[in-house]
Write an enzyme that holds these catalytic residues in place. Structure first.
Site, PDB file in Angstrom:
ATOM      1  CG  LEU A  42      -1.961   1.083   1.328  1.00 37.37           C
ATOM      2  CD1 LEU A  42      -3.230   0.558   2.005  1.00 37.37           C
ATOM      3  CD2 LEU A  42      -1.436   2.266   2.130  1.00 37.37           C
ATOM      4  CG  HIS A  63      -0.503   1.837  -5.754  1.00 38.50           C
ATOM      5  ND1 HIS A  63      -0.231   1.430  -7.037  1.00 38.50           N
ATOM      6  CD2 HIS A  63      -1.609   2.614  -5.833  1.00 38.50           C
ATOM      7  CE1 HIS A  63      -1.137   1.935  -7.854  1.00 38.50           C
ATOM      8  NE2 HIS A  63      -1.994   2.651  -7.140  1.00 38.50           N
ATOM      9  CD  GLU A  64      -2.452   5.457  -1.291  1.00 32.53           C
ATOM     10  OE1 GLU A  64      -2.302   6.546  -1.870  1.00 32.53           O
ATOM     11  OE2 GLU A  64      -3.569   4.962  -1.079  1.00 32.53           O
ATOM     12  CB  SER A  65       3.986   7.723  -0.822  1.00 30.82           C
ATOM     13  OG  SER A  65       4.509   6.665  -0.022  1.00 30.82           O
ATOM     14  CE1 TYR A 113      -4.105   2.680  -3.404  1.00 31.84           C
ATOM     15  CE2 TYR A 113      -5.450   0.886  -2.584  1.00 31.84           C
ATOM     16  CZ  TYR A 113      -4.580   1.928  -2.344  1.00 31.84           C
ATOM     17  OH  TYR A 113      -4.168   2.208  -1.071  1.00 31.84           O
TER      18      TYR A 113
END
Length: 769
Positions: free
Chosen positions: A659, A662-664, A769
């Site tokens: 997570l 993928h987010e940052s 996502y």
């Protein structure tokens, strides 16, 4: 870093992770309430302080550094110097400016021969700026320039100028700003600086000099939208300077060069107000793009009625029809599109006009009329590039208006008539989904099999996965096995390939591994990776490959970036690193060296991109690369923080790492358009909610830039979504990304099945996502 030091470093890290440096307690404890335990060896305490600093426990890092310094001469001088310097960095990051100044005073006084002396002056200068001690800050930055000239002069001069502005010494500030802009820095921070200089000139009503700064920006800027904005500002300042003709020349250039930008509309109005005559067709295009549809209609009519038909382009009628449709005059819109169909039969817009007539009927609510029109277009004008799109639209409208059998027939016709088009693949996928919903599993499998033959990459992998699942349901293990292998081959790094591997191995979706290993023999794995590099890329260099080459070591972007990183100018450093990574993206050896170098700085996002370039150049999947390189692309940074939060909420740490990536891309300072911040990209309203639930004290949204807080907030929200969806990871991730409401709808459609859930997702970004 020499290879022989790896065991020593690994041993110290294990010691740091195992020593209870922070008093036991929940995350709700403030970092300042955490305590450093006595009796810890200085080298372990120093590593612990650096870990606290990296993880965002700034107050605790300060306490650890202070505890080390309190031991006095019993601690080796080099460790005390590192602690004093780190104390200054930690205090500065927390905004404890006076503490930072005090720590750096001690460092500068006690360790005048230390190699970081100049950087300490820079850091103390920043702390003094925070205390509004302008003159003292100027002195520190000037001392930095004396000690380390030619490195990041631009950034030191900019800070001197900032202080001079605060003191009211505008002319001196402008001189230093100009010198800063003329010194070396990457393009993005450079144009930002020049914009600031221009604004100061404007505030001084020195419009000529402001224009000169804007022209300097235009000399290096490449993005059209940004160039249009800067050109308009320059034109407006030409007006203020009394140079109307020069201003109108710029306005004309904006009007002609950027017709799709709002700046062109402003330029057009300025030109008209100053008596300039403009081409009505060009005016109509600008007005149409801006959304002034009534003005566009008037301009297009003015142009078309003053010229022979042969001089009126089909594009005018296309924009005229769309403008009429936007203001609600659908009959006039249909007429404009019909004009193209009647008079421009060989024009590329001929087929588009046919589609626009169908869309106009659809927008009027005449769904049967739109379907009939699209089918007629596909039948009568099958030779046009728009024919497959017309068939797809007809099938889609049938499928969304409770006519699944008719829709399926149209999609089959589309696949037969135009087999090599994206529309054929998309139509077959809709047909397959509808067949699944109707319980017609044989038809669904046939549709997916056809997609698998026609598609490539991830769509092909997805289709093979669905073929395998359906084959398993009817007990055909042979076909299922072949389809699963094909899914992996089609897109090895994709979700669908991993699901195929799991199904083949009998592993449930997102099943947590029984054992996790986060410590590896780096020396052995580097040797393996570098042997692979030599074999794969034909590298003949002897000795370690991971060390920066002299070319990279002396590249100004590396020199500036490393120095900026040391003095905590992270955004500016990243701009330098992005430039050099891009410059060497097709050079696998340079990318490998950059990935390791940037990881050592904790410039994690940049390191991941460089590592990805190594693998992309080999044209292989990540799992086919040597583990050492693969883990740099999919790393486990902030390991202790992630493990702590994962344990607290019973999460699979690999899921949380995924997570975060993928987010940052592990950039703790990442920010997105909606205000999302930090490693897990929490939005303001969600941050406020989570802070209340976990009792995070004195919460401010900027706290999410601290790695431990970013991880904790994201971990809690993932945990909450998992509870909401009874442990269904696919639904929980969808809830995290798109909101629980949408995730509930998709779960209802899919019946909770992971793979069917993915097919049910209607937002492409959430599906990714």
């Amino acid at each position: 870093m020499m290879t022989r030091r790896f065991p020593r470093i690994r041993k110290l890290i294990v010691m740091v992770l195992s020593v209870p440096l922070i008093a036991a307690g929940s995350i709700s404890a403030t970092p300042s309430s955490q305590t450093v335990q006595p009796g810890i060896a200085p080298d372990v305490m120093l590593l612990a302080a650096e870990r606290y600093l990296l993880n965002g426990y700034y107050e605790t890092a300060v306490a650890a550094y202070q505890a080390l310094l309190a031991q006095g001469d019993s601690v080796p001088a080099e460790m005390r110097a590192a602690a004093a310097f780190g104390l200054g960095q930690a205090a500065l990051r927390e905004g404890l400016f006076q503490d930072a100044v005090t720590a750096l005073d001690g460092f500068i006084t006690d360790f005048p021969q230390d190699a970081r002396l100049a950087q300490a002056h820079f850091l103390r200068g920043d702390a003094l700026l925070g205390l509004s001690s302008w003159e003292a800050a100027i002195a520190d930055f000037q001392r930095y320039l004396q000690l380390r000239p030619g490195l990041i002069d631009s950034y030191a001069l900019e800070r001197i100028a900032d202080a001079q502005v605060a003191l009211g010494f505008i002319d001196n500030a402008l001189d230093n700003y100009k010198n800063a802009a003329d010194s070396s820095r990457s393009v993005v921070p450079l144009v930002g600086l020049r914009e600031r200089i221009a604004q100061i000139y404007i505030s001084q009503r020195r419009f000529d000099e402001a224009v000169a700064q804007y022209d300097q920006i235009l000399a290096v800027a490449r993005i059209p939208a940004y160039r249009a904005t800067i050109e308009l500002r320059a034109a407006q300042n030409e007006v203020e300077a009394g140079r109307l003709e020069a201003a109108m020349t710029r306005m004309q250039r904006i009007f002609e060069t950027y017709p799709d930008r709002p700046e062109a509309y402003a330029a057009m109005n300025a030109l008209l107000q100053n008596g300039r005559t403009l081409d009505p067709f060009a005016m109509g295009r600008v007005q149409f793009n801006y959304g002034d549809y009534q003005g566009a209609i008037e301009s297009f009519i003015s142009f078309s009625t003053s010229r022979p038909v042969t001089q009126v382009p089909a594009e005018l009628h296309m924009m005229l029809g769309r403008s009429y449709r936007e203001i609600g005059n659908t009959q006039a819109a249909v007429t404009a599109f019909q004009t193209i169909i009647d008079q421009y039969t060989t024009d590329p817009l001929f087929g588009e006009a046919l589609l626009e007539q169908g869309r106009t009927r659809f927008l009027l609510g005449d769904i049967p009329g739109a379907i009939e029109h699209y089918l007629r277009v596909a039948r009568t004008y099958s030779y046009t590039p728009q024919a497959p799109e017309a068939l797809w639209r007809a099938g889609y409208l049938l499928s969304t208006n409770e006519q699944p059998a008719e829709a399926r027939a149209v999609f089959e016709q589309l696949a037969d008539a135009f087999p090599n088009t994206q529309q054929a693949i998309d139509g077959l996928l809709i047909a397959a989904s509808q067949a699944l919903g109707a319980g017609e599993l044989g038809a669904a499998e046939r549709f997916y099999a056809e997609v698998a033959v026609k598609a490539t990459g991830e769509p092909q992998a997805s289709a093979y996965l669905n073929v395998a699942r359906l084959a398993l349901q009817r007990g055909d293990n042979n076909i299922a096995s072949q389809a699963l292998q094909a899914a992996v081959s089609a897109a090895p790094d994709s979700y669908f390939a991993q699901r195929a591997r799991d199904i083949a191995a009998g592993i449930a979706p997102f099943q947590r591994p029984a054992n996790l290993v986060f410590q590896f023999d780096d020396a052995a794995e580097i040797a393996e990776a570098e042997n692979w590099m030599r074999t794969t890329y034909g590298i003949t260099q002897e000795g370690p490959l991971w060390v920066l080459s002299p070319t990279l070591e002396n590249d100004p972007r590396i020199v500036r970036g490393r120095e900026l990183w040391t003095v905590a100018q992270y955004d500016e450093a990243r701009a330098e690193f992005v430039d050099i990574i891009t410059a060497y993206e097709t050079d696998p050896l340079a990318s490998y060296q950059l990935a390791i170098f940037l990881r050592g700085l904790a410039a994690y996002q940049n390191s991941i991109v460089a590592a990805a370039n190594v693998i992309r150049n080999a044209n292989i999947g990540t799992l086919e690369a040597p583990p050492y390189i693969a883990r740099m692309r999919y790393p486990a940074y902030y390991l202790d923080v992630v493990l702590e939060s994962s344990n607290r909420y019973g999460l699979d740490p690999l899921l949380l790492f995924s997570l975060i990536r993928h987010e940052s891309l592990f950039d703790t300072y990442a920010t997105a358009a909606a205000g999302e911040k930090g490693l897990t990209q929490v939005i303001p309203s969600t941050g406020d909610y989570i802070a209340g639930v976990i009792n995070f004290p004195d919460y401010q949204h900027s706290d999410l830039f601290r790695p431990y807080a970013g991880v904790e907030f994201g971990a809690y929200y993932l945990y909450e979504n998992l509870n909401t969806f009874n442990g269904n990871v696919t639904a929980a991730l969808s809830g995290y990304n798109a909101g629980p409401g949408r995730a509930f709808q998709w779960r209802e459609i899919s019946g909770g099945d992971h793979d069917a859930f993915l097919d049910a997702i209607t937002i492409s970004s959430t599906r990714l996502y």
